[in-house]
Design a protein around this motif. Structure first.
Motif, PDB file in Angstrom:
ATOM      1  N   GLU A  79       6.041   6.563  -5.208  1.00 42.94           N
ATOM      2  CA  GLU A  79       5.097   6.505  -4.101  1.00 42.94           C
ATOM      3  C   GLU A  79       3.939   5.565  -4.404  1.00 42.94           C
ATOM      4  O   GLU A  79       3.217   5.135  -3.503  1.00 42.94           O
ATOM      5  N   HIS A  80       3.760   5.229  -5.682  1.00 41.96           N
ATOM      6  CA  HIS A  80       2.674   4.325  -6.075  1.00 41.96           C
ATOM      7  C   HIS A  80       3.027   2.859  -5.823  1.00 41.96           C
ATOM      8  O   HIS A  80       2.146   2.002  -5.858  1.00 41.96           O
ATOM      9  N   ASP A  81       4.308   2.565  -5.613  1.00 44.27           N
ATOM     10  CA  ASP A  81       4.727   1.207  -5.268  1.00 44.27           C
ATOM     11  C   ASP A  81       4.675   1.078  -3.749  1.00 44.27           C
ATOM     12  O   ASP A  81       5.642   1.373  -3.040  1.00 44.27           O
ATOM     13  N   VAL A  82       3.544   0.627  -3.247  1.00 40.70           N
ATOM     14  CA  VAL A  82       3.338   0.628  -1.792  1.00 40.70           C
ATOM     15  C   VAL A  82       3.817  -0.661  -1.137  1.00 40.70           C
ATOM     16  O   VAL A  82       3.851  -0.757   0.087  1.00 40.70           O
ATOM     17  N   TRP A  83       4.179  -1.641  -1.948  1.00 43.90           N
ATOM     18  CA  TRP A  83       4.625  -2.922  -1.403  1.00 43.90           C
ATOM     19  C   TRP A  83       5.654  -3.519  -2.349  1.00 43.90           C
ATOM     20  O   TRP A  83       5.441  -3.572  -3.555  1.00 43.90           O
ATOM     21  N   GLU A  84       6.788  -3.978  -1.796  1.00 43.50           N
ATOM     22  CA  GLU A  84       7.826  -4.610  -2.602  1.00 43.50           C
ATOM     23  C   GLU A  84       7.733  -6.125  -2.469  1.00 43.50           C
ATOM     24  O   GLU A  84       7.572  -6.646  -1.367  1.00 43.50           O
ATOM     25  N   THR A  85       7.870  -6.801  -3.591  1.00 44.90           N
ATOM     26  CA  THR A  85       7.834  -8.258  -3.540  1.00 44.90           C
ATOM     27  C   THR A  85       8.411  -8.837  -4.815  1.00 44.90           C
ATOM     28  O   THR A  85       8.359  -8.220  -5.870  1.00 44.90           O
ATOM     29  N   GLY A  86       8.988 -10.030  -4.690  1.00 46.61           N
ATOM     30  CA  GLY A  86       9.426 -10.803  -5.835  1.00 46.61           C
ATOM     31  C   GLY A  86       9.044 -12.263  -5.638  1.00 46.61           C
ATOM     32  O   GLY A  86       9.218 -13.079  -6.517  1.00 46.61           O
ATOM     33  N   HIS A  87       8.519 -12.565  -4.454  1.00 40.81           N
ATOM     34  CA  HIS A  87       8.005 -13.900  -4.139  1.00 40.81           C
ATOM     35  C   HIS A  87       6.487 -13.831  -4.099  1.00 40.81           C
ATOM     36  O   HIS A  87       5.903 -12.786  -3.795  1.00 40.81           O
ATOM     37  N   SER A  88       5.848 -14.942  -4.370  1.00 38.97           N
ATOM     38  CA  SER A  88       4.386 -14.949  -4.465  1.00 38.97           C
ATOM     39  C   SER A  88       3.710 -15.068  -3.109  1.00 38.97           C
ATOM     40  O   SER A  88       4.343 -15.366  -2.095  1.00 38.97           O
ATOM     41  N   SER A  89       2.408 -14.811  -3.127  1.00 34.51           N
ATOM     42  CA  SER A  89       1.497 -15.101  -2.011  1.00 34.51           C
ATOM     43  C   SER A  89       1.651 -14.180  -0.813  1.00 34.51           C
ATOM     44  O   SER A  89       1.182 -14.502   0.277  1.00 34.51           O
ATOM     45  N   THR A  90       2.297 -13.011  -0.987  1.00 32.88           N
ATOM     46  CA  THR A  90       2.490 -12.093   0.141  1.00 32.88           C
ATOM     47  C   THR A  90       1.471 -10.960   0.178  1.00 32.88           C
ATOM     48  O   THR A  90       1.333 -10.291   1.201  1.00 32.88           O
ATOM     49  N   SER A  91       0.778 -10.708  -0.920  1.00 34.47           N
ATOM     50  CA  SER A  91      -0.030  -9.487  -1.031  1.00 34.47           C
ATOM     51  C   SER A  91      -1.175  -9.430  -0.026  1.00 34.47           C
ATOM     52  O   SER A  91      -1.498  -8.355   0.497  1.00 34.47           O
ATOM     53  N   LEU A  92      -1.815 -10.551   0.249  1.00 30.43           N
ATOM     54  CA  LEU A  92      -2.992 -10.535   1.121  1.00 30.43           C
ATOM     55  C   LEU A  92      -2.607 -10.235   2.567  1.00 30.43           C
ATOM     56  O   LEU A  92      -3.302  -9.492   3.270  1.00 30.43           O
ATOM     57  N   SER A  93      -1.488 -10.793   3.006  1.00 27.74           N
ATOM     58  CA  SER A  93      -1.029 -10.498   4.365  1.00 27.74           C
ATOM     59  C   SER A  93      -0.623  -9.035   4.492  1.00 27.74           C
ATOM     60  O   SER A  93      -0.933  -8.371   5.491  1.00 27.74           O
ATOM     61  N   ALA A  94       0.089  -8.531   3.474  1.00 27.87           N
ATOM     62  CA  ALA A  94       0.469  -7.116   3.484  1.00 27.87           C
ATOM     63  C   ALA A  94      -0.774  -6.230   3.476  1.00 27.87           C
ATOM     64  O   ALA A  94      -0.847  -5.221   4.201  1.00 27.87           O
ATOM     65  N   ALA A  95      -1.761  -6.599   2.667  1.00 24.57           N
ATOM     66  CA  ALA A  95      -3.000  -5.822   2.592  1.00 24.57           C
ATOM     67  C   ALA A  95      -3.721  -5.813   3.930  1.00 24.57           C
ATOM     68  O   ALA A  95      -4.280  -4.784   4.347  1.00 24.57           O
ATOM     69  N   MET A  96      -3.714  -6.950   4.629  1.00 26.42           N
ATOM     70  CA  MET A  96      -4.359  -7.002   5.934  1.00 26.42           C
ATOM     71  C   MET A  96      -3.673  -6.045   6.899  1.00 26.42           C
ATOM     72  O   MET A  96      -4.328  -5.320   7.663  1.00 26.42           O
TER      73      MET A  96
END
Length: 630
Positions: free
Chosen positions: A106-123
């Protein structure tokens, strides 16, 4: 502390800084030992030990959303959230994933293996939080390399405009996979040297508070003074101009500094950017001294020397074969230039860069930009070689369609890591490129059966003048075949018969050719004669050869280490239908309609039934069908 006994991060709340420093040492030693056996992203994780601990101490995951950009630096996060006992299975078949995985925790709230996605997901998460009237912190952690990606800059622009409460942690280690490049990297360099800005601004604010207010004049003057101070001490104020409160830079290995800065950030309304300086590979000398990205992600290694554990006398790596062939050809053709989106090491372009520094362009994590730069070069008569992983080419799809293929430009795309890549898993499997390129007009798509044919395909691609051409090649090493000393062109769209046969035909290419030949040899012992064809050109394919097979009513089995939907086998079916062979017997093998997780390639192939055993079973059925029809 027994890391295996950790269940969740709550235990961190009661630890002192001294105890946290001891925990950091234990985690580093744990990672160095475990990854020496399994391999993995050792450098990024050693660099974020204190930062990860500080985040989990200051925030309450999973209520507070800690979002890891790229995700390859989430190993410490996994340890602190109760998964240390699974590290012996890291990146192995059915084992612990090397990236955040929502089904794991449950602590993994976002899946990614490509860069530069975190800010959009956070928004997106911040908007949802506010619409639902919830109270929580949203904390994306993005590296300085990932920040150069266009998607990250788009997100910064939106976040700053909307003024959403968010704490962006910029993990600045001056590297992505390779050393970072670009103007934004220079901005961060200036910020690193301007650490007294926040201190000076705070001191000025404290001083002004002690001065009795004299109408609005003093207030306006004070604001002008603070603005002037910004431009005096921090060149550009890039982030504050985007609408963020900038904090830092902060020593990412100093708990006292981290806790003070995170505490400050939590009190500020609107978006905050906390600039944290870390050392990639910290605590393991070979990784710390790495300046080119060798220790970003590795296979097994020796903990005492840092020497990599590799097979002796292995054939050359595919990436090296392709890049070195390009390099040889570039000596005779000054039009040849190389472009890579932040992968000079992975694409083995270091030699090209040393010999032709003016003709080598690392554009940073910017795949879309890389593709269109290549297109621009081609319009001017140059011969650009775009070295890019299959999984990252997905990110430049529109540029390939709109800028390269639509204009029919002479760009050579080297599609590295095509097919299953294994341990990096579903975010990195290179199985979609045939399906998303085959339907695009003008492009030639090919894949060699071995490294000797591979060097001739590179030569063919760089001599080709009729539009875009792409060559797929797998991860890992070649087969060790003898290499011709002289290059020659391969006629576009031609296939090669590797074995004659009468009862059925296999059409395949690249990594699945050995599987086909093995199955054909087994069937030969049973009296079943199989023709094996190296269908090396996926587009355009050899219509003459295929038409003859259909006229002979030869049952056909297509095999591809790529998705079946829209793939090579689909092209064969389409051709048969278009030519009116509605009763043709055609079977297809390939990647099923699901994402393929991590594990060694052989285990993955066995799980999905892409094996010589399954080839034998299907061909036996096809051969019997032919006998019945006869």
């Amino acid at each position: 502390m027994d890391l295996l006994s950790i269940k969740n991060p709550s235990f961190l709340k009661g630890l002192t800084n001294n105890e946290l420093e001891k925990l950091s040492e234990e985690i580093r030693q744990f990672l160095i030992e475990k990854l020496s056996v399994t391999g993995g992203h050792i450098g990024p994780n050693l660099g974020v030990v204190e930062l990860t601990i500080a985040l989990h101490k200051c925030f309450n995951s999973p209520q507070d959303k800690i979002i890891w950009d790229v995700g390859h630096q989430s190993y410490v996060h996994k340890i602190l959230t109760g998964r240390a006992s699974e590290f012996d299975t890291l990146r192995k078949f059915k084992g612990l994933c090397g990236f955040p995985k929502r089904m794991e925790s449950e602590h993994d709230v976002w899946e990614t293996g490509h860069s530069s996605t975190s800010l959009s997901a956070a928004m997106g998460m911040a908007i949802a939080r506010d619409l639902k009237k919830e109270k929580s912190y949203v904390v994306p952690v993005i590296g300085d390399g990932a920040l150069t990606g266009g998607m990250a800059l788009e997100a910064l622009n939106h976040i700053g405009h909307e003024k959403k409460d968010m704490i962006v942690v910029l993990n600045d280690n001056e590297m992505s996979i390779a050393p970072n490049v670009g103007a934004l990297h220079s901005v961060l360099g200036r910020l690193r040297t301007a650490g007294k800005y926040q201190w000076a601004k705070d001191e000025l604010e404290n001083l002004l508070k002690k001065v009795p207010a004299v109408g609005g004049v003093l207030a306006a003057t004070a604001e002008r003074i603070k603005d002037s101070l910004k431009y005096l001490l921090v060149s550009g104020i890039f982030f504050e101009e985007l609408g963020f409160t900038y904090l830092g830079p902060v020593d990412g290995h100093n708990f006292e500094a981290l806790f003070e800065s995170l505490g400050h950030a939590k009190k500020i309304s609107g978006p905050v950017l906390l600039h944290v300086i870390t050392k990639k590979g910290k605590g393991f000398s070979p990784a710390e001294m790495d300046k080119v990205g060798t220790w970003h992600g590795t296979g097994p290694y020796k903990t005492d020397t840092g020497a990599f554990v590799k097979p002796l006398n292995a054939p050359p790596a595919w990436s090296s074969l392709v890049s070195e062939t390009v390099r040889k050809l570039a000596r005779k053709d000054e039009r040849i230039v190389a472009i890579t989106p932040a992968m000079p090491v992975g694409s083995k372009l270091e030699g090209f860069a040393r010999e032709f520094p003016d003709r080598m362009f690392d554009v940073g994590i910017a795949e879309q930009h890389a593709a269109t730069v290549a297109a621009g070069l081609a319009t001017q008569g140059m011969k650009p070689f775009l070295a890019i992983y299959s999984t990252f080419l997905q990110r430049a799809y529109d540029q390939v369609v709109h800028d390269i293929c639509r204009q029919n430009l002479n760009v050579f795309i080297g599609i590295d890591r095509a097919g299953l890549v294994g341990a990096d898993g579903e975010t990195h499997q290179g199985v979609f490129d045939i399906a998303f390129l085959r339907h695009v007009p003008n492009i030639v798509l090919m894949m060699p059966k071995d490294e000797n044919e591979g060097q001739h395909m590179v030569y063919t691609a760089l001599k080709y003048d009729d539009g875009p051409i792409a060559m797929r090649f797998p991860r890992g090493n070649g087969l060790g075949v003898p290499m011709d000393e002289t290059f020659h062109s391969i006629p576009i769209g031609t296939w090669e018969v590797l074995k004659e046969g009468e009862d059925a035909a296999i059409l395949t290419f690249g990594t699945t050719i050995p599987m086909a030949l093995e199955a054909a040899a087994q069937l030969e012992k049973q009296g079943i004669s199989i023709k094996v064809i190296n269908a090396r050109f996926i587009k355009p394919f050899d219509e003459k050869v295929l038409l003859n097979l259909l006229k002979e009513k030869m049952p056909i089995l297509t095999i591809e280490e790529a998705v079946l939907q829209g793939g090579f086998g689909s092209a064969v079916l389409e051709f048969a239908n278009n030519q009116g062979f509605y009763d043709a017997v055609i079977d297809r093998m390939g990647i099923p309609d699901r994402f393929i997780e991590h594990g060694d390639v052989d285990s993955l192939l066995d799980e999905i039934g892409l094996t010589s055993r399954e080839v034998v079973r299907r061909l036996t059925i096809l051969a019997r069908k032919k006998q019945r029809r006869a």
